[in-house]
Design an enzyme around this catalytic site. Sequence first.
Site, PDB file in Angstrom:
ATOM      1  N   ASP A 139      45.511  27.302  41.376  1.00 33.82           N
ATOM      2  CA  ASP A 139      44.924  25.964  41.420  1.00 33.82           C
ATOM      3  C   ASP A 139      45.593  25.139  40.326  1.00 33.82           C
ATOM      4  O   ASP A 139      46.592  25.572  39.712  1.00 33.82           O
ATOM      5  CB  ASP A 139      43.382  26.021  41.332  1.00 33.82           C
ATOM      6  CG  ASP A 139      42.871  26.408  39.948  1.00 33.82           C
ATOM      7  OD1 ASP A 139      43.683  26.652  39.036  1.00 33.82           O
ATOM      8  OD2 ASP A 139      41.641  26.463  39.779  1.00 33.82           O
ATOM      9  N   CYS A 171      44.297  30.883  38.055  1.00 36.84           N
ATOM     10  CA  CYS A 171      43.512  29.659  37.860  1.00 36.84           C
ATOM     11  C   CYS A 171      43.248  29.526  36.354  1.00 36.84           C
ATOM     12  O   CYS A 171      43.950  30.152  35.552  1.00 36.84           O
ATOM     13  CB  CYS A 171      42.240  29.642  38.704  1.00 36.84           C
ATOM     14  SG  CYS A 171      41.005  30.897  38.348  1.00 36.84           S
ATOM     15  N   THR A 198      40.662  30.469  34.481  1.00 37.16           N
ATOM     16  CA  THR A 198      40.134  31.730  33.919  1.00 37.16           C
ATOM     17  C   THR A 198      40.578  32.955  34.708  1.00 37.16           C
ATOM     18  O   THR A 198      40.456  34.083  34.199  1.00 37.16           O
ATOM     19  CB  THR A 198      38.599  31.712  33.967  1.00 37.16           C
ATOM     20  OG1 THR A 198      38.198  31.559  35.340  1.00 37.16           O
ATOM     21  CG2 THR A 198      38.021  30.570  33.140  1.00 37.16           C
ATOM     22  N   HIS A 240      44.830  53.553  39.320  1.00 33.65           N
ATOM     23  CA  HIS A 240      43.498  54.055  39.676  1.00 33.65           C
ATOM     24  C   HIS A 240      42.846  53.329  40.847  1.00 33.65           C
ATOM     25  O   HIS A 240      42.115  53.950  41.617  1.00 33.65           O
ATOM     26  CB  HIS A 240      42.555  53.961  38.467  1.00 33.65           C
ATOM     27  CG  HIS A 240      42.943  54.854  37.340  1.00 33.65           C
ATOM     28  ND1 HIS A 240      42.136  55.079  36.252  1.00 33.65           N
ATOM     29  CD2 HIS A 240      44.070  55.598  37.114  1.00 33.65           C
ATOM     30  CE1 HIS A 240      42.729  55.907  35.413  1.00 33.65           C
ATOM     31  NE2 HIS A 240      43.912  56.233  35.908  1.00 33.65           N
ATOM     32  N   HIS A 254      41.718  59.518  42.716  1.00 31.03           N
ATOM     33  CA  HIS A 254      41.458  58.087  42.884  1.00 31.03           C
ATOM     34  C   HIS A 254      41.422  57.660  44.350  1.00 31.03           C
ATOM     35  O   HIS A 254      40.806  56.662  44.689  1.00 31.03           O
ATOM     36  CB  HIS A 254      42.493  57.265  42.115  1.00 31.03           C
ATOM     37  CG  HIS A 254      42.525  57.600  40.659  1.00 31.03           C
ATOM     38  ND1 HIS A 254      41.463  57.357  39.819  1.00 31.03           N
ATOM     39  CD2 HIS A 254      43.472  58.214  39.907  1.00 31.03           C
ATOM     40  CE1 HIS A 254      41.759  57.782  38.607  1.00 31.03           C
ATOM     41  NE2 HIS A 254      42.970  58.311  38.626  1.00 31.03           N
TER      42      HIS A 254
HETATM   43  C1  RB5 Z   1      39.109  24.604  37.136  1.00 29.50           C
HETATM   44  O1  RB5 Z   1      38.653  23.689  36.221  1.00 29.50           O
HETATM   45  C2  RB5 Z   1      38.613  25.997  36.798  1.00 29.50           C
HETATM   46  O2  RB5 Z   1      37.236  26.049  37.023  1.00 29.50           O
HETATM   47  C3  RB5 Z   1      39.328  27.019  37.633  1.00 29.50           C
HETATM   48  O3  RB5 Z   1      40.690  26.953  37.375  1.00 29.50           O
HETATM   49  C4  RB5 Z   1      38.926  28.463  37.378  1.00 29.50           C
HETATM   50  O4  RB5 Z   1      38.920  28.747  36.037  1.00 29.50           O
HETATM   51  C5  RB5 Z   1      37.696  28.890  38.058  1.00 29.50           C
HETATM   52  O5  RB5 Z   1      37.276  30.050  37.981  1.00 29.50           O
END
Ligand code: RB5
Length: 148
Positions: free
Chosen positions: A8, A65, A67, A98, A133
């Site tokens: 994203d 993304c 996080t 694993h 596994h």
């Molecule tokens: C976008 O602001 C952020 O929420 C997205 O990139 C991600 O971290 C969502 O889990």
Amino acid sequence: MKVAIASDHGGINIRKELISLMEEMNIEYVDLGCECNASVDYLDYAIPVAEKVVNGEVDRGILVCGTGIGMSIAANKVKGIRCALVHDTFSAKATRKHNNTNVLAMGERVIGPGLARDIAEIWLTTPFEGGRHTKRVNKVTAYEATHG
Ligand code: RB5
């Protein structure tokens, strides 16, 4: 090996870094975006990558993304996907050995491009260990087949 990659707006820089890595490693890839600087929804990028993995168009997927959490949640909704959210090299190796993970998720607001490259390189080159596994991974697949 062929890899589908997407991010994203929060993961564009690491996605570009990992595309360079795959070019250096002579790994074939398909880049599914995003190409925008505007805010987009991670699910719209995670699902196409996950579906390409389960329908056999590609062998593995990589998602980035902010996080890595949204991407990993979304990818794991697709039957047959084992997506790991990884921010360290130990886990990158362990989750291939694993869990036989077929999608890797990372967060650009969590780690830098150098570590992301190391993680991706390890994840792309480490084989599944099999053995004990296999039974565990098969149990996950069996649960998935009989629930929801
Ligand atoms: C976008 O602001 C952020 O929420 C997205 O990139 C991600 O971290 C969502 O889990």
